[in-house]
Design an enzyme around this catalytic site. Structure first.
Site, PDB file in Angstrom:
ATOM      1  N   ASP A  73      -4.905   2.856   0.186  1.00  0.00           N
ATOM      2  CA  ASP A  73      -4.505   1.845   0.874  1.00  0.00           C
ATOM      3  C   ASP A  73      -4.714   0.550   0.506  1.00  0.00           C
ATOM      4  O   ASP A  73      -5.898   0.409   0.199  1.00  0.00           O
ATOM      5  CB  ASP A  73      -4.710   1.947   2.525  1.00  0.00           C
ATOM      6  CG  ASP A  73      -3.933   0.897   3.204  1.00  0.00           C
ATOM      7  OD1 ASP A  73      -2.606   1.110   3.267  1.00  0.00           O
ATOM      8  OD2 ASP A  73      -4.657   0.152   3.788  1.00  0.00           O
ATOM      9  N   GLU A  90      -1.325   2.460  -3.372  1.00  0.00           N
ATOM     10  CA  GLU A  90      -0.403   1.310  -3.016  1.00  0.00           C
ATOM     11  C   GLU A  90      -0.819   0.119  -3.268  1.00  0.00           C
ATOM     12  O   GLU A  90      -1.874  -0.371  -2.943  1.00  0.00           O
ATOM     13  CB  GLU A  90      -0.413   1.543  -1.560  1.00  0.00           C
ATOM     14  CG  GLU A  90       0.676   0.466  -0.901  1.00  0.00           C
ATOM     15  CD  GLU A  90       0.390  -0.186   0.572  1.00  0.00           C
ATOM     16  OE1 GLU A  90       1.088  -0.522   1.233  1.00  0.00           O
ATOM     17  OE2 GLU A  90      -0.879  -0.115   0.503  1.00  0.00           O
TER      18      GLU A  90
END
Ligand code: CA
Length: 543
Positions: free
Chosen positions: A249, A285
């Protein structure tokens, strides 16, 4: 104080009959009459590698097993047969070969992108034993399981942060800090008397901490070797359960503004994960422009999410809405070649929507033909594809983040249904429940299922090198070939509302006939000699 607030990234089939001209908007009651057989079923040809079809699950909104309104691990286990039952002889599952679980570790937020304990499962989701069971049940079905790893920041309720801030609040002057009194001061990025953006005040003290996403999410100091050792321990812990990798993330903020340092850190994690398990997979990401994103492939990360194809302005929707098939072919080739130039082993991670984006039904104006074709364009891409739960039934979701994370619409009888995030506004779904769509051959669900089946029958789709077919000059048509292990597929996409004829030289392109097709209203793709007839919004696969 200038706190930077951002969005938290935070079978052999039997002959299938397809209903002609029946879509499934909820308010449509017109029953379809004409049935068409789908003649192009082949055996599954699955390769146990990293090129997979992932399904992204937000556990809290997925399936509730114990009636408290919050989705949980046992709820997901009960729905694994919906995702992939692992039995080649049945044709009742969607055919996903991987699951990405959004954060499952204890957290004060509904989305759990701020962790308070890296070594447990949030109690609303279940227990560690239930998680172990989930991993086993996934593997029985040939599904790889990856979980979200959120280490850019912790929760401000994490014990490391609490100890660090408690200590700093007791310190008058910067020069009085003694690290041997509290090592956690070096776990985060603290500054004394700063007015820098992206920093928040520790209580009423003169100390400030870096928090790029939210005041409740203090950024970890990833340059501290002790923090890196902690991250390795966290990876050890979860991989011991047999999971297959991680989704990283918010890596853009690992070292905010430093792509080279971010890449080094992504590589540090990827190398460690790979060292623990063969075929383990790491996807990261970095919500940045494409040319920045591909720089991360200088590390051994397997995949980076490719935002260039996602959302209303991405290459799928924008070309679809413009009817520009040629541009879509050019985009796929350009992106492939640019990625390959950085790293030949890179696996592009394509997605159309995710938990941070507006759902496809909402930005495609609830038009089933466009929702289907967009899904087909995504699921026919080279690389690993990701589908956000609920997209396979055209769920609604726009506006605030909670709206995009609404309860999976299983049925109208309430069984397994969740209540959704606390601040979610009620979402009106325009299409039927999963249960009803499963019974409708022409539903969005059955389009997804067919697309995944074709993907699982033809390894060239995920793994093939793309080339544009220059002899096809109709602007509405995407015409490409994909070659994998010397096996070639021809793919044609009709991005217009008209039926199209495409002339394709059999000898030059080395195909003999139809291998499969996707149509939005049950029509057939046909080949007559070298003339391929594509119904509106159809995709044809020739071999
Ligand atoms: Ca529950």
């Amino acid at each position: 104080m200038n706190i930077v607030k951002k969005v938290v990234s935070a079978s052999l089939c039997m002959c299938l009959t397809i209903t002609m001209f029946g879509c499934s908007p909820k308010d449509s009651s017109t029953a379809a009459t004409k049935k068409v057989s789908y003649k192009y079923n082949h055996e599954l040809n699955m390769i146990d590698d990293k090129y997979r079809n992932y399904y992204e699950v937000f556990l809290s909104s997925y399936c509730d097993s114990d009636g408290d309104g919050i989705g949980d691990i046992n709820g997901l286990i009960s729905k694994l047969d919906y995702i992939n039952d692992g039995d080649d002889k049945t044709d009742t599952d969607l055919g996903y070969t991987g699951i990405w679980l959004m954060p499952i570790m204890p957290s004060p937020s509904y989305h759990k992108y701020n962790v308070t304990d890296y070594y447990s499962v949030d109690q609303s989701y279940g227990t560690i034993d239930e998680f172990k069971h989930l991993v086993e049940e996934c593997h029985k079905r040939g599904i790889q399981l990856i979980i979200d790893l959120v280490v850019n920041h912790t929760s401000s309720d994490h014990p490391w942060f609490k100890q660090a801030t408690k200590y700093l609040e007791s310190i008058e002057k910067e020069s009085d800090v003694n690290i041997s009194d509290c090592k956690y001061v070096q776990f985060y990025n603290f500054k004394y008397k700063t007015d820098q953006g992206g920093y928040a005040q520790v209580g009423n003290s003169n100390w400030y901490y870096e928090c790029n996403f939210d005041v409740g999410m203090p950024d970890l100091n990833l340059s501290n070797p002790e923090v890196r050792e902690e991250i390795k321990k966290i990876i050890d812990y979860w991989m011991a359960f047999g999971i297959d990798g991680f989704r990283l993330d918010g890596v853009k903020e690992y070292y905010s503004g430093g792509t080279e340092q971010n890449t080094e850190m992504v590589g540090f994690i990827s190398d460690y994960v790979h060292s623990k398990k063969k075929n383990s997979y790491v996807v990261a990401e970095a919500w940045q422009d494409f040319y920045t994103v591909i720089q991360y492939y200088r590390s051994n990360v397997d995949s980076m999410f490719n935002f260039d194809f996602s959302q209303i302005d991405g290459a799928i929707a924008s070309n679809l809405l413009a009817g520009d098939g040629m541009a879509f072919a050019d985009d796929m080739v350009r992106i492939q070649n640019n990625i390959q130039r950085v790293n030949k082993n890179a696996i592009d991670a394509e997605f159309f929507t995710n938990h941070d984006t507006v759902r496809a039904a909402s930005f495609l104006s609830y038009t089933p033909e466009k929702i289907k074709l967009a899904a087909g364009m995504n699921l026919m891409m080279t690389g690993t594809t990701f589908t956000y739960y609920g997209e396979e039934i055209g769920m609604t979701g726009s506006g605030t983040d909670p709206n995009k994370r609404a309860p999976m619409y299983w049925n109208d009888d309430g069984l397994g249904m969740t209540v959704g995030p606390p601040t979610m506004e009620k979402q009106e779904n325009h299409f039927e429940s999963a249960k009803k769509q499963q019974q409708d051959d022409n539903s969005i669900y059955n389009y997804y299922k067919r697309a995944l089946r074709i993907r699982n029958e033809n390894p060239e789709i995920a793994r093939g090198k793309i080339e544009k077919i220059d002899s096809v000059t109709d602007k509405n048509i995407t015409a490409i070939t994909k070659v994998y292990n010397e096996s070639k597929l021809v793919l044609l996409y009709n991005l217009s509302k008209d039926t199209k004829q495409v002339l394709l030289n059999k000898k030059d392109l080395g195909y003999s006939g139809i291998q499969g097709y996707l149509t939005v209203n049950g029509e057939e793709v046909t080949v007559d000699g070298e003339n391929v007839t594509l119904p509106p919004y159809a995709i044809a696969i020739l071999k």
